[in-house]
Design a protein around this motif. Structure first.
Motif, PDB file in Angstrom:
ATOM      1  N   SER A  51       0.751  -1.114  -0.049  1.00 43.88           N
ATOM      2  CA  SER A  51      -0.112  -0.050   0.260  1.00 43.88           C
ATOM      3  C   SER A  51       0.855   1.476   0.007  1.00 43.88           C
ATOM      4  O   SER A  51       0.620   2.102  -0.611  1.00 43.88           O
ATOM      5  CB  SER A  51      -0.948  -0.240   1.218  1.00 43.88           C
ATOM      6  OG  SER A  51      -0.238  -0.388   2.342  1.00 43.88           O
ATOM      7  N   LEU A  52       2.035   1.409   0.771  1.00 47.52           N
ATOM      8  CA  LEU A  52       2.754   2.410   0.817  1.00 47.52           C
ATOM      9  C   LEU A  52       3.449   2.496  -0.554  1.00 47.52           C
ATOM     10  O   LEU A  52       3.651   3.634  -1.061  1.00 47.52           O
ATOM     11  CB  LEU A  52       3.987   2.055   1.869  1.00 47.52           C
ATOM     12  CG  LEU A  52       5.070   3.581   2.023  1.00 47.52           C
ATOM     13  CD1 LEU A  52       4.032   4.633   2.430  1.00 47.52           C
ATOM     14  CD2 LEU A  52       5.943   3.124   3.155  1.00 47.52           C
ATOM     15  N   ASN A  53       3.804   1.546  -1.203  1.00 40.51           N
ATOM     16  CA  ASN A  53       4.588   1.664  -2.669  1.00 40.51           C
ATOM     17  C   ASN A  53       3.684   2.092  -3.577  1.00 40.51           C
ATOM     18  O   ASN A  53       4.068   3.007  -4.383  1.00 40.51           O
ATOM     19  CB  ASN A  53       5.031   0.178  -2.895  1.00 40.51           C
ATOM     20  CG  ASN A  53       6.503  -0.309  -2.396  1.00 40.51           C
ATOM     21  OD1 ASN A  53       6.941   0.820  -2.037  1.00 40.51           O
ATOM     22  ND2 ASN A  53       6.487  -1.501  -2.289  1.00 40.51           N
ATOM     23  N   TYR A  54       2.367   1.692  -3.371  1.00 40.46           N
ATOM     24  CA  TYR A  54       1.116   2.126  -4.381  1.00 40.46           C
ATOM     25  C   TYR A  54       1.343   3.823  -4.015  1.00 40.46           C
ATOM     26  O   TYR A  54       1.151   4.645  -4.925  1.00 40.46           O
ATOM     27  CB  TYR A  54      -0.122   1.644  -3.938  1.00 40.46           C
ATOM     28  CG  TYR A  54      -1.094   1.971  -4.999  1.00 40.46           C
ATOM     29  CD1 TYR A  54      -1.314   1.204  -6.333  1.00 40.46           C
ATOM     30  CD2 TYR A  54      -2.246   2.932  -4.504  1.00 40.46           C
ATOM     31  CE1 TYR A  54      -2.186   1.864  -7.156  1.00 40.46           C
ATOM     32  CE2 TYR A  54      -3.065   3.260  -5.271  1.00 40.46           C
ATOM     33  CZ  TYR A  54      -3.093   2.791  -6.924  1.00 40.46           C
ATOM     34  OH  TYR A  54      -4.130   3.151  -7.503  1.00 40.46           O
ATOM     35  N   LEU A  55       1.014   4.269  -2.836  1.00 41.26           N
ATOM     36  CA  LEU A  55       1.328   5.607  -2.414  1.00 41.26           C
ATOM     37  C   LEU A  55       2.137   6.292  -3.255  1.00 41.26           C
ATOM     38  O   LEU A  55       2.201   7.635  -3.720  1.00 41.26           O
ATOM     39  CB  LEU A  55       1.037   5.985  -0.967  1.00 41.26           C
ATOM     40  CG  LEU A  55      -0.444   5.664  -0.316  1.00 41.26           C
ATOM     41  CD1 LEU A  55      -0.062   5.905   1.345  1.00 41.26           C
ATOM     42  CD2 LEU A  55      -1.247   6.784  -0.773  1.00 41.26           C
ATOM     43  N   LEU A  56       3.621   6.023  -2.810  1.00 39.95           N
ATOM     44  CA  LEU A  56       4.504   6.518  -3.389  1.00 39.95           C
ATOM     45  C   LEU A  56       4.559   6.774  -5.074  1.00 39.95           C
ATOM     46  O   LEU A  56       5.143   7.776  -5.486  1.00 39.95           O
ATOM     47  CB  LEU A  56       5.968   5.998  -2.801  1.00 39.95           C
ATOM     48  CG  LEU A  56       5.998   6.157  -1.132  1.00 39.95           C
ATOM     49  CD1 LEU A  56       7.309   5.126  -0.826  1.00 39.95           C
ATOM     50  CD2 LEU A  56       6.078   7.521  -0.878  1.00 39.95           C
ATOM     51  N   GLU A  57       4.323   5.633  -5.691  1.00 43.87           N
ATOM     52  CA  GLU A  57       4.112   5.547  -6.861  1.00 43.87           C
ATOM     53  C   GLU A  57       3.217   6.783  -7.625  1.00 43.87           C
ATOM     54  O   GLU A  57       3.248   7.008  -9.135  1.00 43.87           O
ATOM     55  CB  GLU A  57       3.954   4.190  -7.523  1.00 43.87           C
ATOM     56  CG  GLU A  57       5.229   3.232  -7.346  1.00 43.87           C
ATOM     57  CD  GLU A  57       4.801   1.741  -7.512  1.00 43.87           C
ATOM     58  OE1 GLU A  57       3.713   1.584  -7.744  1.00 43.87           O
ATOM     59  OE2 GLU A  57       5.630   0.913  -6.923  1.00 43.87           O
TER      60      GLU A  57
ATOM     61  N   SER B 182       1.141   2.198   7.952  1.00 48.15           N
ATOM     62  CA  SER B 182       1.248   1.291   8.680  1.00 48.15           C
ATOM     63  C   SER B 182       0.741  -0.348   7.811  1.00 48.15           C
ATOM     64  O   SER B 182      -0.193  -0.006   7.215  1.00 48.15           O
ATOM     65  CB  SER B 182       0.602   1.153   9.957  1.00 48.15           C
ATOM     66  OG  SER B 182      -0.724   1.333  10.032  1.00 48.15           O
ATOM     67  N   GLY B 183       1.577  -1.274   8.018  1.00 48.03           N
ATOM     68  CA  GLY B 183       1.238  -2.348   7.538  1.00 48.03           C
ATOM     69  C   GLY B 183       1.028  -3.380   8.862  1.00 48.03           C
ATOM     70  O   GLY B 183      -0.106  -3.066   9.335  1.00 48.03           O
ATOM     71  N   LYS B 184       1.655  -4.500   8.574  1.00 52.49           N
ATOM     72  CA  LYS B 184       1.491  -5.319   9.982  1.00 52.49           C
ATOM     73  C   LYS B 184       2.012  -4.721  11.138  1.00 52.49           C
ATOM     74  O   LYS B 184       1.661  -5.120  12.280  1.00 52.49           O
ATOM     75  CB  LYS B 184       2.329  -6.695   9.529  1.00 52.49           C
ATOM     76  CG  LYS B 184       1.621  -7.611   8.416  1.00 52.49           C
ATOM     77  CD  LYS B 184       2.209  -8.910   8.289  1.00 52.49           C
ATOM     78  CE  LYS B 184       1.500  -9.736   7.146  1.00 52.49           C
ATOM     79  NZ  LYS B 184       2.457 -10.734   6.629  1.00 52.49           N
TER      80      LYS B 184
ATOM     81  N   GLU C  11      -8.509   3.884  -3.568  1.00 52.66           N
ATOM     82  CA  GLU C  11      -8.459   3.021  -4.815  1.00 52.66           C
ATOM     83  C   GLU C  11      -7.574   1.640  -4.966  1.00 52.66           C
ATOM     84  O   GLU C  11      -8.069   0.739  -5.317  1.00 52.66           O
ATOM     85  CB  GLU C  11      -7.517   3.794  -5.713  1.00 52.66           C
ATOM     86  CG  GLU C  11      -8.240   5.162  -6.503  1.00 52.66           C
ATOM     87  CD  GLU C  11      -7.144   5.845  -7.291  1.00 52.66           C
ATOM     88  OE1 GLU C  11      -6.178   5.625  -7.612  1.00 52.66           O
ATOM     89  OE2 GLU C  11      -7.580   7.249  -7.758  1.00 52.66           O
ATOM     90  N   PHE C  12      -6.651   1.658  -4.003  1.00 56.17           N
ATOM     91  CA  PHE C  12      -5.709   0.597  -3.625  1.00 56.17           C
ATOM     92  C   PHE C  12      -6.567  -0.631  -3.050  1.00 56.17           C
ATOM     93  O   PHE C  12      -6.486  -1.852  -3.226  1.00 56.17           O
ATOM     94  CB  PHE C  12      -4.503   0.992  -2.843  1.00 56.17           C
ATOM     95  CG  PHE C  12      -3.499  -0.569  -2.540  1.00 56.17           C
ATOM     96  CD1 PHE C  12      -2.752  -1.008  -3.409  1.00 56.17           C
ATOM     97  CD2 PHE C  12      -3.843  -1.095  -1.292  1.00 56.17           C
ATOM     98  CE1 PHE C  12      -1.968  -1.868  -3.127  1.00 56.17           C
ATOM     99  CE2 PHE C  12      -3.005  -2.046  -1.037  1.00 56.17           C
ATOM    100  CZ  PHE C  12      -1.942  -2.531  -2.069  1.00 56.17           C
TER     101      PHE C  12
END
Length: 283
Positions: free
Chosen positions: A176-182, A214-216, A280-281
């Motif tokens: 999710s963080l990668n999607y945000l940054l991209e 945050s993820g896990k 979106e993600f």
């Protein structure tokens, strides 16, 4: 209780002393320079973390005592969970960026924050390899101290949103963080290690934005309390994606959800973009 400026003077002195100890381990000049690495909840811990934690706690407690203040350090918090009822709490990260410390990137820091109820009122962030110490008090502004003296820091920027530089972690990533940054409107990225060093990069105007989701696992109180005040007192912003302030000393050391730190420019727009992108993600 001592005046906040008196307490700040103590914390600054402790920050410099802690920097000297970490540098001695980093450069192999400590009495016992062996950096034997253990793992706690999949995060590395070294003898340097433990030594600096003990030093900071001993110095603060000797100067300020236990009656008015509680103390929480990353290395000792599990034995101090009763501190959550205290009005004044020291929240300490003796070594922010242990992986960078071990891998010798130089991008590690020390965080010392004083929290009143749930919000930071005093902060010190030391960056040993830069030989700099950033400090702030609530309403008092942010300063950077070197061996040549102190100067105030005030952020100013007129960049277009697409020209802002996002500072990101090398290792703490999830999908999710990668999607945000991209997909954020910003197009420039810079990798920096510890959170303290990321915020230092923003206040030094070498970067503009830091995003956490945050993820896990999630950033902890000691990761953020000191850097947040350093940034906001310099004119930046540090909030959840919905614009609400971070809360510390709540009984949960985790800072869940989406967090955005910025130089103050385009902050609301970026929070709105991040919220939309997460939806979106998830969809």
């Amino acid at each position: 209780m001592k005046d906040l400026q008196e307490i700040l003077a103590i914390a600054r002195e402790v920050g410099w002393g802690a920097s000297d100890i970490l540098r001695s381990y980093y450069h192999g000049t400590a009495k016992d320079p062996d950096l034997a690495v253990q793992y706690k909840q999949n995060e590395p811990v070294t003898v340097a973390d433990i030594a600096v934690s003990q030093y900071i706690l001993e110095k603060l407690q000797a100067a300020l005592g236990h009656e008015e203040f509680a103390y929480i350090s990353e290395e000792t918090y599990q034995s101090q969970l009763s501190r959550e009822t205290a009005k004044w709490v020291w929240i300490i990260d003796p070594l922010d960026g242990t992986r960078d410390f071990i891998e010798k990137t130089g991008e590690y820091a020390i965080h010392i924050a004083l929290v009143k109820e749930t919000r930071p009122v005093l902060a010190v962030v030391a960056v040993p390899e830069a030989e700099k110490l950033y400090f702030a008090t609530i309403g008092g502004g942010t300063f950077v101290e070197t061996h040549d003296g102190c100067v105030p820091i005030q952020l100013s920027s007129t960049k277009r949103i697409e020209d802002l530089i996002v500072v990101a972690s090398r290792s703490h990533r999830n999908e999710s963080l990668n999607y945000l940054l991209e997909n954020l409107p910003c197009r420039n990225y810079k990798s920096v290690g510890s959170i303290g060093c990321k915020i230092a990069a923003i206040v030094e105007q070498q970067a503009d934005i830091y995003v956490s989701f945050s993820g896990k696992s999630a950033p902890k109180d000691w990761d953020l309390a000191a850097p947040e005040l350093i940034l906001t007192e310099a004119g930046g912003k540090f909030t959840h994606f919905d614009g609400s302030f971070l809360q510390y000393n709540t009984g949960d050391i985790n800072q869940w959800g989406g967090l955005l730190a910025s130089n103050g420019q385009h902050h609301q727009s970026l929070c709105e973009s991040a919220t939309r992108l997460l939806a979106e993600f998830a969809g």
